[in-house]
Design an enzyme around this catalytic site. Sequence first.
Site, PDB file in Angstrom:
ATOM      1  N   HIS A  25       0.829  -1.206   0.000  1.00 13.79           N
ATOM      2  CA  HIS A  25       0.000   0.000   0.000  1.00 13.79           C
ATOM      3  C   HIS A  25       0.860   1.250   0.000  1.00 13.79           C
ATOM      4  O   HIS A  25       0.571   2.218  -0.708  1.00 13.79           O
ATOM      5  CB  HIS A  25      -0.942   0.014   1.200  1.00 13.79           C
ATOM      6  CG  HIS A  25      -1.785   1.244   1.260  1.00 13.79           C
ATOM      7  ND1 HIS A  25      -1.498   2.297   2.110  1.00 13.79           N
ATOM      8  CD2 HIS A  25      -2.880   1.625   0.547  1.00 13.79           C
ATOM      9  CE1 HIS A  25      -2.394   3.258   1.919  1.00 13.79           C
ATOM     10  NE2 HIS A  25      -3.239   2.877   0.988  1.00 13.79           N
ATOM     11  N   ILE A  75      -4.988   5.343   4.858  1.00  8.01           N
ATOM     12  CA  ILE A  75      -5.511   6.505   4.137  1.00  8.01           C
ATOM     13  C   ILE A  75      -5.824   6.083   2.707  1.00  8.01           C
ATOM     14  O   ILE A  75      -5.230   5.111   2.210  1.00  8.01           O
ATOM     15  CB  ILE A  75      -4.507   7.692   4.139  1.00  8.01           C
ATOM     16  CG1 ILE A  75      -5.130   8.957   3.551  1.00  8.01           C
ATOM     17  CG2 ILE A  75      -3.265   7.311   3.361  1.00  8.01           C
ATOM     18  CD1 ILE A  75      -6.252   9.522   4.350  1.00  8.01           C
TER      19      ILE A  75
END
Length: 836
Positions: A688, A836
């Site tokens: 990520h 996020i």
Amino acid sequence: MKIKGSVVLMKKNLFELSDVTASFHDRLDEILGHRVSLQLISAANLDTHENKVHGRHGKPAILDNWTSKTPKTARDATFDVSFDWDKENDGVPGAFIIKNNHHNEFYLKTLTLEDVPGHGRVHFICYSWVYPAKYYKKDRVFFSNQTYIPSKTPPALNYYREEELESLRGTGTGKLEEWDRVYDYDTYNDLSKPDKGAKYTRNILGGTSEYPYPRRGRTGRPRTKTDPRHESRLSILESLKIYVPRDERFSPVKMSDIAAYGLKLIIQFLVPGVKALFDKTFNEFEKIEEIVKLYEGEIKLSDAPVLSSVRDRIPSEMLRELLRTDGEPVLKFPMPQVIKADKSAWRTDEEFAREMLAGINPVVIRRLQKFPEKSKLNPEVQGHKEYNLDGLTVHEAIQNDRLFILDHHDVVMPFLRGINTTATKTYATRTLLFLKEDGTLKPVAIELCLPHPEGDEFENLSTVYTPAEHGAEGTIWQMAKAYVAVNDSGYHQLISHWLLTHAATEPFIIATNRQLSSMHPIYKLLHPHFRDTMNINALARQTLINGGGLLEKTVFPEKFSMDMSVVVYKEWVFTEQALPADLIKRGMAVEDSQSPHGVRLIIEDYPFAVDGLEIWSAIKTWVKDYCSIYYPTDDIIQEDYELQSWWTEVREKGHGDKKDEPWWPKMQTRNELIESCTTIIWLASALHAAVNFGQYPYGGYLPNRPAMSRRFIPVPGTPDYEELETNPEKAFLKTITSQLLSVLGISLVEILSRHSADEVFLGQRDYPEWTTDEEPQKAFERFGSKLKEIESKFEEMNTNGKWRNRVGPVNMPYTLLYPSSEIGLTGKGIPNSVSI
């Protein structure tokens, strides 16, 4: 005797400001005798109540002086507490019950007992919201930070261990409220508003062979009136109230950051919009310099009188992201790293190719291993004889592992006819690249494909472009690279980023909380890597990936966006998400037992893979050391019923559309457990980070990474072609994303690329006393030390001129897999989780 302890908690608050209403209710509750009590539970001695065998209960202890300990902001409050305890009959406390008889919830952090007879210090890690007792059907119970597999759990705690998991699983029915702690599954049936018409209706993802998808957290909201297959949606103003278990919600600090970033996005979008009304050509950039001005501090609130009054109404806490160091409110986009050192190097072919190895989507490029490659290369590309391959034939280049391809054709083409009926006008692209002697790549051909205008039964239309530097051919070559970037940007955002990290991780989070006790060693291993993910995913469903959401407005597939990600999930294989397996599948590496990572890279200077393998190996070593402590033999894994239930639920419910696939690990051996946990942690942390935090550094400058295109390559003899010849810069800008959507896209990726103030990075923990066991603590310390060594190694490589792909023509070092970072927009740092 008395056992003295201390409780640390945080009272209800809103955006770090004192909640006056909550404080009033607290005072009233105390006056009326509605108190907060704690009751210890023995881990050693049994009691029976209503035919239920569990640990003996001590007498309730009250938290005194509640109202005198009310911080003005979201700081901790510490309470001394004293428990009556019979050391002979009660033994060592292993859990406690807490009852909140107040009107409001509070955030319970820890309970610490000092000098427990025969044991010493006992610590309880809670980190959970505790609502008024009236909202719970069963008592809230917290366990000490001792780690137990089910078979080793003290019998006195077994009842509460199982009862807690039952509470977290819920009943599978009804609307879930904010105080509910239920983790359950649902399909993506909440992206549409069928009551508003077909324009806002999208396919339901998950639950069918046609649209398979990972499951998301259930909310239980009512169904829509028009089509009860769909779940109703919240209004925009209610977006932050979308249900996730309260302990999965952002902290007050992070929520404050999100609010500030959101406010910045809105104003940054509106101010250029107001200014654009007075441009010669509305919604168009005339020159590249106009884009560069976005980053040079020229846009201020005072530029838009209608917004200037907003300045005085923004809470000071939210202004920190809007203020310059001199205190003047300036809506300034940070300068993207890709143009910091050189404003034009992004245009070079070398940089275009380098970003496939060291950009924000370095996980798609693959080696061309045979020629012709069935259904991969168009015959026209296969037969093209004038590639510049430094004197090699195509066959020789393949034999020498020198040809590579970035292929978006098969994912984009099924939707392209529909996509091109919208405002988007684009192609499905394939890019052929050659590995030069100096280790860098150069593009040698770009194929742009369109569906045949007479129907899908006819062969696609295909045009191949080769590099050119001057005249109309040079401009067309730049446009061809832009279409490749458009394809790659959409694939990155919808698949590499959203599907393969955010969406694929959520089922593991749900299953872990439903089937593994907080005392379980694998829960303790994985839990830090799930922080904030359900919350950010819920907000994404509410505002980003929904029909008509921000993502549809800023990426080229528009209303076909989520359906495009389904195509890739159909081919998703869990075991291939492991980095070494992924590299081998793409032909970017081969197995090599002599290599420290078990694979040898085909391109030695492949920054994502080089750094990724170092991080992967560090994670795997940590996981192996940890799992070996609790599972010295395979039979313990086979007999661990919580672990087996967890893995069964991951397969059959979380990724239920894949439940019958033969590639799932059977979870019968320690090696299977180690590989599976390493893969989960890799997806949630390093992968990520690699595909997320470079979005603004690379993509914040839209000409480098346009996300949309609005017209096809002009045809000779038309006014557009004449403009291409006479004003190539304007022709290029009219082809890629419009002015307003450029600013919206830049604002969005700025938010997504930031680390919040409470970020926790790989090799770190929220709290140091996460277990009482010394061996795991030492193994984790070794993991942290190893990550520091790795980061130093990356820093050295970035300054070594030998590795050209690490910096490129733009002089931008590859830092996305540095484990640590400061807060803010840094282009580096690996958070523990998809945060996020």
